[in-house]
Write a protein that holds these residues in place. Structure first.
Motif: not given
Length: 222
Positions: A16, A18, A31, A106, A109-110, A129, A131
């Motif tokens: 990721l 951001h 996302f 996902i 991680r977020a 974010m 991906v």
């Protein structure tokens, strides 16, 4: 000889990136798919375990998913899964179990990123974010002998029409083995079921004369 696919094994890495967005409250996380996401297909010989070919496609996805940060941190995976599943394009052709594992990675991680931000920014923060997906599918192949050679039997028109289209990314060095011309960056290609790629015009003309792949003699329906 004919090519038989014995097994397909898919692995992946999830990353990721951001950045903060200039938006008013309420705080939202957006996302999107990272433009450098790739899906590599590795063709491996079952007998000697040697790599026969590597084909790489860029994963393209235009879907943006927006979720309120409060919802993301307080809702369970059953709420988040159908939203983030939209980031996976159908061209990946993963099975449902793999889809589920990938989306849950996902989410994890977020969630870590949002928890870190909440420590240093107690007020609302809007985030974008991206991906990043690095997916590798290894196709285990076996070469088998066939008693008859129907090399000059055309492939079925329905099978030719069903061939998939793709687009190569900047890291590809593939060449069309029919016309022997290189594929320019971002060029459109046609993919055989054995994952070898050609210019559309080249492979259609070839299959109108032979139902075998010109590289590894994968047999198409005739």
């Amino acid at each position: 000889m004919a090519v038989v696919v014995l097994d397909n094994v898919t692995t992946w890495d999830v990353g990721l990136t951001h950045e903060r967005l200039s938006r008013r409250n309420p705080s939202t996380v957006v996302f999107r798919q990272h433009p450098n996401s790739t899906h590599r297909h590795i063709l491996s010989d079952a007998e000697d375990n040697e790599v026969q070919d590597i084909i790489q496609f860029q994963i393209t996805g235009l879907t943006s998913v927006e979720i309120l940060q409060e919802e993301f941190l307080n809702q369970d995976a059953d709420f988040l899964y159908p939203k983030l599943f939209q980031l996976l394009p159908p061209s990946l052709k993963l099975d449902p179990r793999q889809d589920e594992e990938l989306v849950h990675q996902i989410i994890a991680r977020a969630n870590g990123v949002l928890l870190d931000y909440s420590k240093y920014f107690p007020t609302a923060v809007n985030l974008l974010m991206r991906v990043y997906l690095n997916i590798v599918t290894t196709h285990i192949l076996s070469l088998e002998f066939e008693g008859e050679d129907h090399t000059f039997t055309p492939a079925a028109q329905s099978a030719i029409a069903a061939l998939k289209e793709g687009r190569l990314n900047s890291s590809s060095t593939d060449t069309c083995t029919i016309c022997l011309e290189d594929f320019p960056v971002g060029s459109s290609v046609t993919c055989m079921p054995c994952y070898h790629i050609f210019h559309r015009q080249c492979i259609v003309e070839w299959l109108n004369n032979s139902h075998y792949c010109p590289v590894r003699r994968f047999k198409m329906p005739a």
